[in-house]
Structure formats: C-alpha cells, structure tokens
Design an enzyme around this catalytic site. Structure first.
Site, mmCIF file in Angstrom:
data_model
loop_
_atom_site.group_PDB
_atom_site.id
_atom_site.type_symbol
_atom_site.label_atom_id
_atom_site.label_comp_id
_atom_site.label_asym_id
_atom_site.label_seq_id
_atom_site.Cartn_x
_atom_site.Cartn_y
_atom_site.Cartn_z
ATOM 1 N N LYS A 1 0.823 -1.213 0.000
ATOM 2 C CA LYS A 1 0.000 0.000 0.000
ATOM 3 C C LYS A 1 0.861 1.270 0.000
ATOM 4 O O LYS A 1 2.085 1.190 0.047
ATOM 5 C CB LYS A 1 -0.972 -0.043 1.180
ATOM 6 C CG LYS A 1 -1.970 -1.224 1.090
ATOM 7 C CD LYS A 1 -3.000 -1.051 0.000
ATOM 8 C CE LYS A 1 -3.681 -2.319 -0.467
ATOM 9 N NZ LYS A 1 -4.523 -3.007 0.492
HETATM 10 C C1 LIG Z 1 -5.549 -4.065 0.824
HETATM 11 C C2 LIG Z 1 -6.994 -3.815 0.903
HETATM 12 C C3 LIG Z 1 -7.738 -4.073 2.069
HETATM 13 C C4 LIG Z 1 -7.173 -4.810 3.235
HETATM 14 O O1 LIG Z 1 -6.067 -4.232 3.821
HETATM 15 P P1 LIG Z 1 -5.274 -5.057 4.940
HETATM 16 O O2 LIG Z 1 -4.491 -3.993 5.654
HETATM 17 O O3 LIG Z 1 -4.394 -6.039 4.220
HETATM 18 O O4 LIG Z 1 -6.254 -5.724 5.821
HETATM 19 C C5 LIG Z 1 -9.054 -3.696 2.120
HETATM 20 N N1 LIG Z 1 -9.650 -3.114 1.070
HETATM 21 C C6 LIG Z 1 -8.995 -2.870 -0.078
HETATM 22 C C7 LIG Z 1 -9.716 -2.211 -1.198
HETATM 23 C C8 LIG Z 1 -7.653 -3.233 -0.200
HETATM 24 O O5 LIG Z 1 -7.004 -3.030 -1.366
#
Ligand SMILES: *Cc1c(COP(=O)(O)O)cnc(C)c1O
Length: 383
Positions: free
Chosen positions: A187
């Site tokens: 991210k």
């Molecule tokens: C990555 C992601 C999540 C989950 O994030 P985590 O921190 O891995 O739990 C939720 N929603 C979207 C749209 C994502 O891309």
C-alpha cells in the site's frame, strides 16, 4: 548482454530511516503496542487535521471490522459494498453476521455507482462501505447526499487513498462515521501489516480502542489506577486482538513523514505513463476532477478487446520482464460471494465488462526513470 532484471509489480519503498526506527523500537524492549503506536496515532491524526482520532490496528481488515462493530452492525442488517474490491471489504460484514449487498461500479472510476446503490436500498440497509478505488476518491457530495437520504452509516475503505484530497479535504476528514487506511506491504505507506481507523466520534473511538485489545476498558483501567494496583484491569466485552506492534508503528511514523513525497513520485510516474501511452489504444485511468486528487496507489489500464487479449498481454509483459496484476476479480465471481449474495453475472454488467480489460502496471514510488521507460517500451511492444 544479460537481460535487464525483472521489474516487479510492486515493491515497498523502505529506506535506512525505516530500518533504523524499527531497530530502535526493538532495542528499546517495547515490542508490543506502546509509545511508538501512540505517537503514530497522534502524528497520523495531525497529518489529516480537523480534530480526528486515529486508532492504530494490525490491518485495514481489522479496522473495517472494528468500525462496523462500533456501529452495531449485526444479524438482519444489510451493508452496501462495491462489487469491485478486495474480499476484506465484504468479509468484515459477514464477521458480524450481517449481509453484504454487492453493488456494480462506475465504468470509468471503478468506484461504487451511487445510483445503483440507491436502487439496492431496503428497509434493512444499515450502512454503505465505499472504496476509493486505486486512490481516486468517490464523489464525496453524492455519497453524503445518498447516506443522508436513507439514514445510512458510512465507513470508507480508504486502503488505496492515503494521502489524497477529496472535496478539498484529505480523505479521512469527511463526515463519514469512520475511514479506514491500510499499511499492508504493497500500500501507499506500509508497516508490513497494519492499518488506521479515523473517526470524529469520541464514543466510536472509545469502543474501537476497547475492542481492539480484548475488550479491556482502558478508561476503567485508568480511572482506578490511582487506587488499584497496576496489574488491575476490567474486561467489558469479548474483544479482538487487533493492536499494532511498536516496531511496525515506528516504521509507519517514518513512512508517514515521507507520504507526500512518495505520492508525488507515483503521480509523476502516472503522468509519464499518461503521456507515453496516449496513442497506444490502451484505455488510460480516469483523472481526478478538481478539487479532488489521486493517490495513485494503482495505475489501471484497459486492454482493447479484453478477455483472452488481456490475459495474453499480461503474459507477454512478464516475458518482457515486467510484472503486472489485476485489481480486482469482482466479488461476484468468487464462489463464496456468488453463493452468499446469490449473485448473477447479469446483475453486474459493468464489472463483468471491465474485468476482462483491466491490467495494473507497476507504479511504486521507488521506481527509477529507467524502469518506467522499460515498462513503457514493454507495453508498446506487447500490444
Ligand atoms: C488491501 C486492501 C484491504 C485490506 O487491507 P489489509 O491492511 O491487508 O487488511 C481492504 N480493502 C482494499 C480495497 C484493499 O485493497
């Protein structure tokens, strides 16, 4: 000549400062949630501004779960979720025994189609959970009007949307009940695994803090601390284990200080792709309209023809040394969601059509100019 090294689809942008910060946290002896997590929350809230509370958690999935729990979402409730998202967004609704209702998306932005969401409202609809897909914010005004019309709670899945402006403010400053960010490895800022829940509602913040750590009421703990021994605490609910460890938080604090610079680096990559790929016949990503911005978590193109042509394109790109990905396989195409939501492909005409076309190109902040050039050259030769 040796072939140039493979360009992965995504790489975290971790420097020596992050390594140092995590190492210092480890040497301090405080490995679980402690002073770094508290400082990370404070600094994150300050970054957003506007008197928000930020609550650090060990994933965005945990944060979404806690936000819906604090809103008392439960059996008998329906929650509107875009069909075009990662499974997290919908699975947290099931954790609470409620029913996700999948809604088709806008063909350009791939964000929740508010008109279709309106048509999906029933007497049981309790909340809506929009995703700022790829880092392009949902239309804040339209979302607010829709939620107000039907008295719906709003929890924003902002896993792609840090930092980015929406309606003039940063995502995280809206009047939604909660906004949840992800610090997963790929991210826009990362702690390896981690997330942050942001809310302006002190009651909600209190419930989330309690449920984040075993349902232990810190307020009770603090109130009695002066008269009771320090080992004393009270459990007020069957909570979860969703706290963020300090070495991760220490890393997050450094990433936060670099968030704008890294966003600008991704925006520059996106601008180069836009210019270099305009004449290729590829569909380019939707632009933000003022006063919104774009966090450029993902750079998603559409391959003409779609289907087999898209799959072949990804294969040729890999042969040319470039990793690509697909975001996302629409939820209605997964066996669990197909059954749980009685989803038929014909109910999701936009997602069905777009799914065959989309490809995400590498667009991570530590990409070199040379790597961007090589991706552009590979796209041109692979089309
Ligand atoms: C990555 C992601 C999540 C989950 O994030 P985590 O921190 O891995 O739990 C939720 N929603 C979207 C749209 C994502 O891309």
């Amino acid at each position: 000549m040796a072939p140039a090294p493979f360009i992965p689809f995504a790489l975290p942008d971790i420097g020596e400062a992050e390594v140092q910060a995590a190492a210092e946290a480890m040497r301090s002896g405080w490995l679980t949630t402690g002073p770094n997590a508290a400082a990370f929350e404070r600094e994150f809230a300050e970054f957003l501004g506007g008197g928000r509370e930020a609550i650090a958690v060990n994933s965005a999935t945990a944060g979404l779960h806690l936000a819906l729990e604090a809103l008392a979402v439960g059996p008998g409730d329906e929650v509107l979720v875009p069909d075009w998202t990662f499974t997290s967004t919908a699975e947290v609704v099931r954790y609470l025994g409620a029913q996700p209702v999948l809604v088709d998306v806008d063909p350009l932005t791939l964000n929740l189609d508010v008109e279709r969401a309106r048509a999906a409202v029933t007497g049981r609809t309790k909340a809506v959970l929009p995703v700022h897909m790829a880092g392009l914010p949902v239309d804040r005004r339209a979302l607010r009007d829709f939620a107000d019309e039907h008295g719906l709670k709003v929890v924003e899945d902002a896993a792609h949307a840090f930092p980015v402006r929406s309606g003039g403010d940063l995502v995280g400053q809206s009047d939604s009940d909660a906004v949840v960010f992800s610090f997963y490895a790929t991210k826009t800022i990362t702690t390896g695994e981690g997330g942050m829940v942001v809310t302006a509602d002190p009651e909600m913040a209190r419930r989330i803090r309690t449920m984040r750590l075993h349902g232990i009421s810190r307020d009770v703990f603090d109130r009695y601390r002066s008269t009771k021994p320090s080992w004393h605490y009270e459990v007020v609910a069957p909570g979860f284990k969703y706290n963020l460890p300090d070495p991760a938080a220490a890393m997050g604090r450094v990433q936060l200080s670099r968030a704008t610079q890294m966003r600008d680096a991704r925006a520059a990559i996106a601008a180069r792709y836009d210019a270099a790929l305009a004449d290729t016949g590829l569909g380019l990503p939707a632009r933000a309209t003022e006063p919104d911005g774009h966090a450029w978590h993902l750079y998603i193109v559409r391959v003409p023809g779609g289907g087999a042509a898209r799959d072949a394109f990804i294969g040729r790109m890999a042969d040319a040394g470039v990793g690509c990905s697909v975001h996302f396989i629409p939820l209605h195409r997964h066996p669990y969601w197909r059954e749980q939501c009685s989803a038929r492909p014909e109910d999701f005409p936009v997602a069905e059509d777009q799914f065959g076309r989309v490809v995400s190109l590498p667009a991570f902040s530590s990409m070199t100019d040379d790597q961007v050039d090589r991706v552009i050259a590979a796209v041109r030769s692979c089309l």
